[in-house]
Motif scaffolding. Structure first.
Motif, PDB file in Angstrom:
ATOM      1  N   UNK A  60      -9.311  14.152  11.012  1.00  2.89           N
ATOM      2  CA  UNK A  60      -9.438  12.693  11.171  1.00  2.89           C
ATOM      3  C   UNK A  60     -10.640  12.163  10.410  1.00  2.89           C
ATOM      4  N   UNK A  61     -11.764  12.888  10.507  1.00  2.00           N
ATOM      5  CA  UNK A  61     -12.960  12.462   9.796  1.00  2.00           C
ATOM      6  C   UNK A  61     -12.767  12.488   8.300  1.00  2.00           C
ATOM      7  N   UNK A  62     -12.095  13.533   7.816  1.00  2.31           N
ATOM      8  CA  UNK A  62     -11.836  13.628   6.377  1.00  2.31           C
ATOM      9  C   UNK A  62     -10.906  12.511   5.921  1.00  2.31           C
ATOM     10  N   UNK A  63      -9.911  12.221   6.714  1.00  3.62           N
ATOM     11  CA  UNK A  63      -8.982  11.145   6.368  1.00  3.62           C
ATOM     12  C   UNK A  63      -9.711   9.811   6.286  1.00  3.62           C
ATOM     13  N   UNK A  64     -10.655   9.591   7.199  1.00  9.90           N
ATOM     14  CA  UNK A  64     -11.446   8.353   7.168  1.00  9.90           C
ATOM     15  C   UNK A  64     -12.280   8.270   5.894  1.00  9.90           C
ATOM     16  N   UNK A  65     -12.875   9.405   5.493  1.00  9.91           N
ATOM     17  CA  UNK A  65     -13.695   9.419   4.283  1.00  9.91           C
ATOM     18  C   UNK A  65     -12.836   9.196   3.041  1.00  9.91           C
ATOM     19  N   UNK A  66     -11.662   9.794   3.011  1.00  9.95           N
ATOM     20  CA  UNK A  66     -10.752   9.574   1.882  1.00  9.95           C
ATOM     21  C   UNK A  66     -10.336   8.107   1.826  1.00  9.95           C
ATOM     22  N   UNK A 117       0.844  -1.195   0.000  1.00 13.15           N
ATOM     23  CA  UNK A 117       0.000   0.000   0.000  1.00 13.15           C
ATOM     24  C   UNK A 117       0.873   1.237   0.000  1.00 13.15           C
ATOM     25  N   UNK A 118       0.563   2.145  -0.884  1.00 11.50           N
ATOM     26  CA  UNK A 118       1.269   3.418  -0.970  1.00 11.50           C
ATOM     27  C   UNK A 118       0.310   4.509  -0.532  1.00 11.50           C
ATOM     28  N   UNK A 119       0.743   5.344   0.372  1.00 13.77           N
ATOM     29  CA  UNK A 119      -0.093   6.440   0.851  1.00 13.77           C
ATOM     30  C   UNK A 119      -0.421   7.366  -0.308  1.00 13.77           C
ATOM     31  N   UNK A 120      -1.737   7.536  -0.585  1.00 11.76           N
ATOM     32  CA  UNK A 120      -2.146   8.368  -1.710  1.00 11.76           C
ATOM     33  C   UNK A 120      -1.711   9.820  -1.544  1.00 11.76           C
ATOM     34  N   UNK A 169      -7.822  25.687   1.228  1.00 14.36           N
ATOM     35  CA  UNK A 169      -8.360  24.451   0.658  1.00 14.36           C
ATOM     36  C   UNK A 169      -8.094  23.233   1.501  1.00 14.36           C
ATOM     37  N   UNK A 170      -7.473  22.213   0.857  1.00 14.62           N
ATOM     38  CA  UNK A 170      -7.232  20.927   1.506  1.00 14.62           C
ATOM     39  C   UNK A 170      -6.318  21.077   2.713  1.00 14.62           C
ATOM     40  N   UNK A 171      -5.331  21.997   2.630  1.00 16.24           N
ATOM     41  CA  UNK A 171      -4.425  22.199   3.760  1.00 16.24           C
ATOM     42  C   UNK A 171      -5.204  22.584   5.012  1.00 16.24           C
ATOM     43  N   UNK A 172      -6.177  23.485   4.840  1.00 15.43           N
ATOM     44  CA  UNK A 172      -6.967  23.934   5.973  1.00 15.43           C
ATOM     45  C   UNK A 172      -7.792  22.789   6.538  1.00 15.43           C
ATOM     46  N   UNK A 173      -8.353  21.961   5.652  1.00 14.30           N
ATOM     47  CA  UNK A 173      -9.147  20.821   6.109  1.00 14.30           C
ATOM     48  C   UNK A 173      -8.300  19.839   6.897  1.00 14.30           C
ATOM     49  N   UNK A 174      -7.067  19.582   6.388  1.00 20.21           N
ATOM     50  CA  UNK A 174      -6.190  18.619   7.039  1.00 20.21           C
ATOM     51  C   UNK A 174      -5.723  19.113   8.391  1.00 20.21           C
ATOM     52  N   UNK A 175      -5.603  20.427   8.533  1.00 20.15           N
ATOM     53  CA  UNK A 175      -5.095  20.986   9.772  1.00 20.15           C
ATOM     54  C   UNK A 175      -6.197  21.202  10.807  1.00 20.15           C
TER      55      UNK A 175
END
Length: 199
Positions: free
Chosen positions: A38-44, A5-8, A27-33
């Protein structure tokens, strides 16, 4: 073959883009921070699991289809025609959500090679009704068996409550305007079809 598995995130992150100190996150940086990281990472992760599940779900029949020079479009057409003998071309277009041109190309090949036959409607001779031939039915059953075995194994591995949860999840993934129609179609096909579906 072992699959590593390679981290996307590693694949998609551009190493040449470095965030300088003091630059606002966007954008995505703000969501990740943020708190929802954690919830977004689970959905991804669910998105990625769907990619891999679909790859393997379609991979089994893909290998068989390749022997005939067919692709997934041929598989979908053959599946629904076989499951619903006498299916109107117009209804098939609605089920598959493809253009007439795309369907015409696939149908021409399936008909030309003897997997599907078409007949004029009894009341309206301009109407085209589709039927799988014996040859087409055998191929459709072979492809379905491969996918049923994979789903059966997955449900067994997931536990006794997985079947109902999976059905609910898959139905919820379908757009609101199509969900009731798809549910009715699946239920009808599960019961072996009916003359009403072709009227």
């Amino acid at each position: 073959m072992a699959f590593k598995y390679v981290n996307m995130t590693d694949i998609t992150r551009d190493p040449s883009v470095v965030r300088r100190p003091g630059r606002p996150r966007t954008g995505l940086e703000a969501d990740e921070a943020g708190d929802g990281a954690a919830g977004r990472a689970d959905l991804i992760a669910h998105v990625e699991l769907l990619f891999f599940a679909y790859r393997d779900f379609t991979g089994d029949p893909d290998a068989v289809l390749a022997q005939y020079g067919f692709g997934r479009a041929h598989h979908r057409v053959l599946h629904f025609v076989h499951r619903n003998p006498g299916l109107r071309v117009a209804n098939l277009l609605e089920i598959l959500k493809i253009t007439k041109q795309s369907l015409a190309r696939v149908l021409k090949q399936l008909i030309g090679e003897g997997f599907i036959t078409q007949k004029a409607g009894a009341e309206d001779r301009r109407e085209r009704l589709l039927y799988a031939t014996l040859k087409g039915g055998r191929l459709a059953e072979r492809l379905t068996t491969l996918q049923v075995k994979r789903i059966e194994a997955a449900l067994d591995a997931a536990g006794p409550e997985a079947e109902m949860a999976t059905k609910k999840f898959l139905l919820a993934m379908i757009s609101d305007e199509d969900r009731a129609q798809v549910e009715a179609l699946v239920r009808m096909l599960q019961q072996g079809g009916s003359e009403e579906s072709r009227s």
